[in-house]
Design an enzyme around this catalytic site. Structure first.
Site, PDB file in Angstrom:
ATOM      1  N   PRO A   1       0.819  -1.217   0.000  1.00  0.00           N
ATOM      2  CG  PRO A   1       0.066  -0.947   2.199  1.00  0.00           C
ATOM      3  CD  PRO A   1       0.892  -1.852   1.318  1.00  0.00           C
ATOM      4  N   GLY A   2       0.399   2.259  -0.737  1.00  0.00           N
ATOM      5  CA  GLY A   2       1.080   3.554  -0.730  1.00  0.00           C
ATOM      6  C   GLY A   2       0.125   4.603  -0.206  1.00  0.00           C
TER       7      GLY A   2
ATOM      8  CB  CYS B   1      -0.476  29.803 -18.341  1.00  0.00           C
ATOM      9  SG  CYS B   1       0.580  30.925 -17.444  1.00  0.00           S
TER      10      CYS B   1
HETATM   11  N1  LLP Z   1       2.112  -1.594  -6.176  1.00  0.00           N
HETATM   12  C1  LLP Z   1       2.184  -1.335  -7.471  1.00  0.00           C
HETATM   13  C2  LLP Z   1       2.800  -2.293  -8.354  1.00  0.00           C
HETATM   14  C3  LLP Z   1       1.666  -0.123  -7.980  1.00  0.00           C
HETATM   15  O1  LLP Z   1       1.725   0.126  -9.273  1.00  0.00           O
HETATM   16  C4  LLP Z   1       1.079   0.809  -7.086  1.00  0.00           C
HETATM   17  C5  LLP Z   1       0.549   2.077  -7.587  1.00  0.00           C
HETATM   18  C6  LLP Z   1       1.046   0.497  -5.722  1.00  0.00           C
HETATM   19  C7  LLP Z   1       1.562  -0.733  -5.301  1.00  0.00           C
HETATM   20  C8  LLP Z   1       0.479   1.430  -4.699  1.00  0.00           C
HETATM   21  O2  LLP Z   1      -0.851   1.709  -4.923  1.00  0.00           O
HETATM   22  P1  LLP Z   1      -1.654   2.562  -3.822  1.00  0.00           P
HETATM   23  O3  LLP Z   1      -1.718   1.736  -2.566  1.00  0.00           O
HETATM   24  O4  LLP Z   1      -0.905   3.801  -3.582  1.00  0.00           O
HETATM   25  O5  LLP Z   1      -2.972   2.784  -4.412  1.00  0.00           O
HETATM   26  N2  LLP Z   1      -0.794   8.648  -9.536  1.00  0.00           N
HETATM   27  C9  LLP Z   1      -2.043   8.008  -9.239  1.00  0.00           C
HETATM   28  C10 LLP Z   1      -1.839   6.672  -8.582  1.00  0.00           C
HETATM   29  C11 LLP Z   1      -0.987   5.740  -9.398  1.00  0.00           C
HETATM   30  C12 LLP Z   1      -0.772   4.421  -8.730  1.00  0.00           C
HETATM   31  C13 LLP Z   1       0.331   3.688  -9.386  1.00  0.00           C
HETATM   32  N3  LLP Z   1       0.641   2.434  -8.802  1.00  0.00           N
HETATM   33  C14 LLP Z   1      -2.895   8.939  -8.379  1.00  0.00           C
HETATM   34  O6  LLP Z   1      -2.463  10.047  -8.117  1.00  0.00           O
HETATM   35  O7  LLP Z   1      -4.000   8.565  -7.977  1.00  0.00           O
END
Ligand code: LLP
Length: 436
Positions: A291-292, A365
């Site tokens: 999780p991120g 802009c």
């Molecule tokens: N593992 C992998 C292989 C991933 O590609 C990602 C996110 C994560 C874990 C973590 O996902 P999370 O728990 O954070 O949902 N920029 C976008 C989100 C892109 C996510 C990319 N991969 C936004 O701002 O919503």
């Protein structure tokens, strides 16, 4: 103090620090993170996942937000880290992150990234394309080690989220299709890995999407993977010793609404995995999560100063001193946020007399430089400071210097203390490396 309690006093505080004072002391725009909330998330995962289920690991997805101080915090909390580039790896290692707790992901890894990952002895490389195996074998042989790897599969599940952050369908650019037939990309890769003396293929990885609010996408994916595990075992004698189920847990955009509980997701995933393994007669693999957003998003707010307010017949624009350069998420995904005026956080919501909506916009802009399209916020004027909530994930990490706007500073706050952990870019930083 919980996020909700911050509103009891009408001056907004974050980590028990007054936000108006933060803005005065450090300037705006400003990314502010309550490290107490980040630590609480790490501990919640420990209690509801790591301690509840045997043989489990958590690797924080650094792409959501990674600076050296964050890497140190995650290391101190005992979690691992998922990196996707040389830059993220360098950031983590420079903060003293234990390499054995790092895993490297990425759909288009360069030779330099693989070389660095192997040389620095990262715990796992998640193979996204079968061609990586040969490169990993070469560097691991040179380094005289056996590199542990896993392979990413696309389970063919279309996650319920914005299409730009859904990654699990069979035509995804990530991973290889979950196909156990002889001659498939997956089975060929597994066979090839066996021939590589310096590669140890430990298991499978999937990540179906981000900002997920139900468990269906996970449980469906686990079911697909269980069948795959069984077929790979029966057809090729391949034992899945580890299963990484990715990240994706949702973050709520309104700080007055309770956060999603990690066990909501993890219990569903783990029950499906454990029961499925029993039914198929498989050994339960080590389960890993990445999780991120869920760890970092709600801990972060962004402070802005209002530059001007213009009232037009249909819309009142509140223009602030930042925008899509420090947070491109509305422009990219129509992401929603909530905001308050920090010295009147519980005050009455402003409703323009002409009945129009209120939009909070940035200073770039572009007409698409919007932070909140239809905002509910107190009445503000030039010079007032506002806070956007739930901006901890994918803002700093996706920021740009568009229009030559300097990247804001990052401040960590906790128990009434505030510390700059990443300085605001200077004008000289913006032109560094340029020659005439
Ligand atoms: N593992 C992998 C292989 C991933 O590609 C990602 C996110 C994560 C874990 C973590 O996902 P999370 O728990 O954070 O949902 N920029 C976008 C989100 C892109 C996510 C990319 N991969 C936004 O701002 O919503």
């Amino acid at each position: 103090m919980t996020q909700k309690e911050c509103f009891k006093i009408s001056r907004l505080t974050w980590g028990s620090v007054d936000c108006q004072e933060l803005a005065q002391r450090f300037g705006t725009p400003l990314y502010v993170f309550d490290t107490g909330i980040i630590r609480a998330r790490c501990r919640e995962l420990r209690e509801t996942f790591l301690d509840r289920w045997e043989n489990t690991r958590v690797r924080y997805a650094g792409k959501a937000f990674l600076i050296r101080a964050m890497a140190k915090l995650i290391a101190d909390e005992g979690l691992g880290l998922d990196v996707v580039s040389l830059g993220e790896l360098h950031t983590a290692l420079s903060a003293g992150f234990p390499p054995e707790r790092i895993e490297m992901n990425g759909n288009a890894k360069s030779h330099a990234e693989i070389e660095s990952a192997v040389k620095n002895r990262v715990g796992r490389i998640i193979v996204d394309h079968p061609d990586e195996l040969r490169t990993i074998q070469n560097y691991a042989e040179k380094a005289g080690i056996v590199q542990r790897v896993m392979i990413r599969v696309a389970p063919g599940v279309d996650a319920h989220t914005h299409k730009y952050i859904a990654t699990g369908s069979t035509d995804s650019k990530f991973g290889v299709p979950a196909d156990s037939r002889e001659g498939s990309m997956l089975t060929e890769a597994i066979k090839f890995a066996r021939e590589c003396k310096n590669v140890d293929m430990r298991g499978l990885h999937f990540h179906v999407g981000s900002q997920l609010f139900d468990t269906d996408d996970y449980t469906k994916s686990v079911e697909v993977i269980l069948r795959l595990m069984k077929e790979l075992k029966d057809g090729f004698g391949f034992i899945t010793r580890e299963l990484n189920m990715g990240g994706g847990f949702g973050a709520v955009i309104n700080p007055k609404i309770p956060a999603m509980k990690s066990e909501f997701y993890t219990d569903a995933m783990m029950k499906t995995l454990v029961e499925g393994c029993e039914n198929y007669g498989l050994e339960i693999p080590r389960a890993i999560l990445e999780p991120g957003r869920w760890i970092i998003s709600e801990a972060g707010i962004t402070l802005y100063t209002v530059e001007n307010v213009r009232t037009l017949p249909e819309v009142t624009y509140i223009a602030v001193d930042g925008g899509m350069a420090d947070n491109p998420r509305f422009a990219l995904y129509q992401a929603e946020y909530n905001a308050v005026k920090v010295d009147d956080a519980d005050g009455e919501i402003y409703r323009p007399e002409n009945g129009g909506k209120v939009s909070i916009v940035g200073k770039c802009c572009e007409s698409g430089d919007i932070l909140i399209d239809d905002a509910e916020i107190q009445s503000v004027k030039a010079g007032d400071v506002i806070a956007l909530f739930n901006t901890g994930a994918y803002t700093f990490s996706m920021s740009s210097s568009y229009n030559y706007l300097a990247r804001p500073a990052v401040v960590f706050v906790e128990n009434g203390e505030a510390k700059v952990v990443c300085e605001r870019q200077s004008l000289d930083d913006l032109i560094r490396g340029q020659v005439i």
